[in-house]
Design an enzyme around this catalytic site. Structure first.
Site, PDB file in Angstrom:
ATOM      1  N   HIS A 308      43.944 -25.830 -13.260  1.00  0.00           N
ATOM      2  CA  HIS A 308      45.084 -26.151 -14.123  1.00  0.00           C
ATOM      3  C   HIS A 308      46.027 -24.952 -14.248  1.00  0.00           C
ATOM      4  O   HIS A 308      47.236 -25.075 -14.019  1.00  0.00           O
ATOM      5  CB  HIS A 308      44.564 -26.582 -15.493  1.00  0.00           C
ATOM      6  CG  HIS A 308      45.627 -26.912 -16.492  1.00  0.00           C
ATOM      7  ND1 HIS A 308      46.058 -28.199 -16.723  1.00  0.00           N
ATOM      8  CD2 HIS A 308      46.361 -26.125 -17.313  1.00  0.00           C
ATOM      9  CE1 HIS A 308      47.006 -28.179 -17.646  1.00  0.00           C
ATOM     10  NE2 HIS A 308      47.205 -26.941 -18.026  1.00  0.00           N
ATOM     11  N   GLU A 309      45.468 -23.806 -14.595  1.00  0.00           N
ATOM     12  CA  GLU A 309      46.333 -22.632 -14.790  1.00  0.00           C
ATOM     13  C   GLU A 309      46.964 -22.213 -13.465  1.00  0.00           C
ATOM     14  O   GLU A 309      48.120 -21.808 -13.414  1.00  0.00           O
ATOM     15  CB  GLU A 309      45.554 -21.479 -15.420  1.00  0.00           C
ATOM     16  CG  GLU A 309      44.826 -21.814 -16.720  1.00  0.00           C
ATOM     17  CD  GLU A 309      45.661 -22.532 -17.759  1.00  0.00           C
ATOM     18  OE1 GLU A 309      46.888 -22.341 -17.774  1.00  0.00           O
ATOM     19  OE2 GLU A 309      45.084 -23.313 -18.559  1.00  0.00           O
TER      20      GLU A 309
HETATM   21  N1  PHE Z   1      49.748 -23.436 -21.630  1.00  0.00           N
HETATM   22  C1  PHE Z   1      48.326 -23.432 -21.805  1.00  0.00           C
HETATM   23  C2  PHE Z   1      47.786 -24.469 -20.824  1.00  0.00           C
HETATM   24  O1  PHE Z   1      47.698 -25.613 -21.083  1.00  0.00           O
HETATM   25  C3  PHE Z   1      47.848 -23.785 -23.144  1.00  0.00           C
HETATM   26  C4  PHE Z   1      48.169 -22.815 -24.231  1.00  0.00           C
HETATM   27  C5  PHE Z   1      49.149 -23.099 -25.137  1.00  0.00           C
HETATM   28  C6  PHE Z   1      47.459 -21.662 -24.358  1.00  0.00           C
HETATM   29  C7  PHE Z   1      49.451 -22.245 -26.177  1.00  0.00           C
HETATM   30  C8  PHE Z   1      47.709 -20.802 -25.401  1.00  0.00           C
HETATM   31  C9  PHE Z   1      48.721 -21.096 -26.316  1.00  0.00           C
HETATM   32  O2  PHE Z   1      47.538 -24.218 -19.741  1.00  0.00           O
HETATM   33 ZN    ZN Z   2      48.673 -26.232 -19.190  1.00  0.00          ZN
END
Ligand code: PHE
Ligand code: ZN
Length: 888
Positions: A308-309
């Site tokens: 995902h990341e």
């Molecule tokens: N953007 C991150 C994700 O879904 C989630 C996230 C949001 C992490 C806010 C920390 C703070 O991959």
């Molecule tokens: Zn995300």
């Protein structure tokens, strides 16, 4: 007389009020002096006024919890009269500003006191950051909004002995020694990015290195950074990263763009992980795995979160969101991408069933409560409250529907156009839809309503067979979600198949609609766009069983009048594995709801023998893999059952389900025992076949221990003692906790003794107890909240005990005595001043309060009002509680 309305209530921000920024920031130069008491941030920003913005428009920078030490405009130091400060802004009047200028600031911050875990903070002695959504403003004064994209260069300075490793986004371009045992590193990120993707890490960390060669032949260095004692738990994360990188090239033609990709694991993190450009920061839970510490589910979750990341690098970072209302643009899309990846890595059917289970349990419930919102919200008070299952999971379902309507190739063309058109931009959900429409030539105007519609739509289906005409007419009707009347008509893909009963089960019919020349495939996607539509299939000799919403083709509640026999047929022989599972769940749900009614009426309980027989057939089916069998033989949970009641009958549902588990265990005792004996473990491996074997065996163990007999409890004790892997150990422990008594106490003590130095494993110890069905669970949870190892300030630990209890133990959390409610409210109040977003997540356990009986409603309302009355309540908790208490 003039009426002054002084309202302390935080005001919502509306999507309709979006305005572009008045200034852009092209370059950012940051220097961090990291220290034990104080840290200083030196920022140099190159700003320019946006086109068409009047000369006198002021510059308003965001800033929170900052102490301003110095401010200079184009080299001239500003005095207190030259600017204005509030708790959240720094304003410089427009008159003094040229069209382009440089602003330097120095601020002082205290990362060691930052308990919100937003901005720059410390975890296990190391420095790290979390800037999404609005954390960068807690680091320096800035235009902290995603449509302001800048190039960053970052210098970190810290004591070498304590912080030998200094990381930031992009490429390391310089490093060296400073006076007094300090050292520095400078990082440069060539890609313009919004501030929410900024990251730095400084600490004593070890690295597992790796390498990836992109399909165009570029070598990328991979680094997984962890605390020294965890270096033997990183291989799975690294393997998962490599798989993700390869998959994104193959499935979407997307290559990685920097020379280095780093992942850092930290112990204190509010969420799962964060996609900062080139420097992901992860909750350690989604990195660290060793067979004896992580379960099969943990291994899969790690693979999926790493993916995902990584996928965010394109869907989120290269193309980002214009404003936070567009969050699903990156999150819904990236969840869909990680799901497609996961389906390719293992059984697609098992993956899909887990996705739908999660959606139905959490998202459908959110849709029926006070936090119901469209996947693209219209307003928020605290953005952190909108990282929801609706934005993420329903958002992914919406894009999944698009993929079904456009076909995989059409969808891929749309994605390519989207990336080509918007690379380097901050865009909207409408931009995404426009790319999809332009690439496919399809009109998506009606489809786009999925972005504004609130709630779970209801689809009703009815079938009619005409023996003379040999036709089967399916009538599909869309109705507004529960309690809503204003819903617009949606464009809903419904995948269907027809099964003709046959001697050996059922036969899938090739489908031919009335206006078609010849029969085609056995599954077909019907497009429901009107309130009511009829589809007539020809060449159907006998009344078929209709398999509807195959693969869960749309996030809707499906209502079909069909007999238990029809469901049993689908459960036994639907070729679509999702629908087969789904039919079994519906059959089980009906049986359990009848039991709950019987329990309420004081009638004797008996589990429907047809359901028992259907389960026996599943258990004996040689064609089903173990994971699918385990899913099919897991009865619907109490929370899902409650969604199908007018008023959730907490106690009766629990009685019914406990009864049904035991009744099934008694009826299937022999095959379950045989299965348990025949699937004894060999050497441990995480290969899918072994995961399947473990899942099925542990399912059998659960049923056998539910019988509560000394010989079956002994099976769990033996498995617990002998397990060389956490899946088997955890399942055995869960069974023993549910069983209770000395067997439980011994196992809990042994587990604690072995793992008390290991935070992630100890979280399991807390969570398993919080989840238990055993009668004394509430008393134990109250005790655990005062256990020396309980730590409200650590998000994983707080979630393990309180999150699990509030969200996953309907029966005990909603105990009539109200002590579960009081505990949760106490902890929300205690946590709110320290970590408001975590407190807001915990308080959401009260969201479904109106679904319960009057006494429980009363008790929950009292706790909500007590929380609402706290002086100095955070915006985050205020928003959740105010929505919960608002009249419907
Ligand atoms: N953007 C991150 C994700 O879904 C989630 C996230 C949001 C992490 C806010 C920390 C703070 O991959
Ligand atoms: Zn995300």
């Amino acid at each position: 007389m003039i009426e002054a309305t002084v309202s302390a209530a935080p005001q919502p921000i509306l999507r309709a009020d979006y305005r572009g920024p008045s200034f852009f920031i092209d370059r950012v130069d940051l220097r961090f002096e990291l220290g034990e008491d104080l840290s200083r941030v030196h920022a140099t920003l190159s700003l320019r006024r946006a086109d068409g913005v009047p000369d006198d428009a002021p510059l308003v920078l965001d800033g929170e919890a900052l102490k301003l030490l110095h401010l200079a405009l184009d080299g001239r130091t500003l005095g207190a009269d030259d600017y204005a400060l509030t708790a959240t802004t720094l304003t410089i009047p427009g008159r003094g500003l040229a069209a382009a200028f440089e602003l330097r600031s120095v601020v002082e911050i205290r990362p060691q006191d930052n308990t919100e875990l937003s901005g720059l903070y410390r975890s296990s002695g190391n420095f790290c950051t979390q800037c999404e959504a609005e954390g960068f403003r807690r680091i320096t004064y800035f235009l902290d909004r995603p449509d302001v994209m800048a190039r960053y260069s970052v210098t970190l300075e810290a004591e070498r002995a304590r912080y030998p490793v200094l990381l930031a986004n992009g490429n390391r371009v310089a490093a060296g020694e400073l006076a007094d045992g300090r050292h520095f590193a400078r990082w440069d990120d060539p890609f313009p990015k919004p501030s929410y993707l900024f990251a730095l890490v400084a600490g004593d960390l070890r690295c597992l290195p790796g390498e990836f060669t992109t399909r165009s032949g570029r070598a990328v260095r991979l680094e997984i950074w962890v605390e020294p004692e965890n270096i033997d738990r990183c291989e799975h994360a690294l393997r998962s990263l490599i798989k993700s990188m390869r998959w994104d090239e193959q499935a979407f033609g997307r290559e990685y763009d920097l020379d280095i990709y780093m992942i850092v694991a930290v112990n204190d993190f509010n969420m799962g992980a964060m996609e900062n450009k080139g420097l992901n920061i992860f909750n350690a839970k989604y990195v660290l795995a060793r067979p004896d510490t992580a379960t099969d589910d943990d291994y899969q979750a790690i693979e999926q979160v790493i993916a995902h990341e990584y996928f965010h690098n394109w869907s989120g970072n290269r193309v980002t969101c214009r404003d936070w209302f567009q969050l699903t643009l990156k999150e819904g899309l990236t969840v869909l991408r990680d799901r497609l990846f996961s389906r390719d890595m293992r059984s697609a059917a098992v993956a899909r069933i887990s996705e739908v289970l999660g959606l139905r349990t959490a998202q459908f419930a959110e849709d029926r409560g006070p936090m119901a919102h469209p996947i693209r919200p219209e307003s928020y008070i605290e953005m952190n409250n909108f990282y929801t299952t609706t934005v993420y999971e329903k958002g992914a379902e919406v894009i999944g529907m698009l993929r079904l309507l456009l076909g995989p190739d059409g969808f891929r063309r749309g994605m390519d156009l989207y990336f080509d058109r918007h690379d380097g931009q901050a865009v909207t959900c409408d931009d995404f839809l426009a790319a999809m429409a332009d690439a496919s030539g399809r009109d998506l105007a009606q489809f786009s309503r999925w972005y504004s519609q609130v709630g779970t739509p209801i689809v009703r289906a009815r079938g009619e067979h005409d023996p003379d005409a040999r036709t089967f007419t399916l009538t599909l009707e869309q109705a507004p979600p529960h309690g809503r009347h204003d819903a617009a008509l949606l464009h809903i893909p419904i995948a269907v198949g027809l099964l003709a009963p046959a001697a050996d089960g059922a036969r899938a019919l090739p489908l031919q609609l009335a206006d078609e020349p010849a029969p085609g495939a056995t599954t077909r996607v019907l497009e429901l766009r009107a309130a009511n539509q009829r589809f007539t299939f020809v060449g159907v000799d006998a009344p078929p069983a209709a398999s509807l919403l195959r693969g869960f083709s749309a996030p809707v509640e499906l209502e079909v009048p069909r007999s238990d026999d029809e469901l049993a047929l689908l459960m036994a022989s639907d070729p679509d594995p999702f629908s087969r599972w789904d039919a079994g769940q519906e059959l089980g749900r009906r049986a359990l709801l009848r039991l709950a009614d019987d329990a309420a009426a004081g009638r004797p309980l008996a589990l429907d023998p047809r359901f028992v027989a259907a389960c026996a057939r599943v258990l004996a089916d040689p064609h089903l893999d173990g994971s699918l069998k385990a899913l099919a033989l897991t009865l619907p949970g109490e929370r899902i059952l409650g969604q199908h009641q007018e008023v959730v009958a907490v106690d009766e549902l629990h009685t019914a389900r406990q009864f049904a588990v035991r009744a099934l265990a008694e009826a299937l005792r022999e095959p379950l025992q045989a299965l348990y004996a025949a699937t004894a473990p060999g050497p441990y491996s995480i290969e899918p076949a072994e995961v399947d074997r473990r899942r099925l065996r542990n399912l059998a163990l659960g049923y056998l221990v539910a019988l509560g007999e000394p010989q079956t409890v002994a099976l769990a004790q033996a498995q617990f003692a002998a397990a060389d892997n956490m899946s088997d150990a955890q399942e055995a422990l869960a069974c023993l906790i549910d069983h209770g008594g000395p067997a439980r106490d011994a196992a809990l003590a042994a587990f604690h003794g072995r793992w008390c130095g290991d935070p992630l494993v100890l979280d399991k110890w807390f969570a398993l107890q919080a989840m238990s069905s055993h009668a004394d669970t509430l008393a134990r949870v109250l005790e655990l909240a005062t256990h020396p190892d309980f730590n409200l300030g650590n998000p994983n630990r707080a979630r393990a005990l309180l999150g699990t209890f509030g969200a996953r133990n309907q029966f005990h959390f909603h105990s009539r005595c109200g002590r579960g409610y009081a505990l949760l409210a106490d902890k929300v109040i205690e946590l709110d001043p320290h970590n408001a977003s975590m407190a807001a997540r915990l308080v959401a356990a009260f969201n479904p309060w109106r679904r319960f009986d009057a006494a429980r409603q009363q008790a929950m309302r009292a706790q909500l009002e007590r929380i609402a009355g706290q002086p100095g309540l955070s915006r985050a908790v205020h928003e959740i509680v105010a929505r919960a208490l608002a009249p419907v």
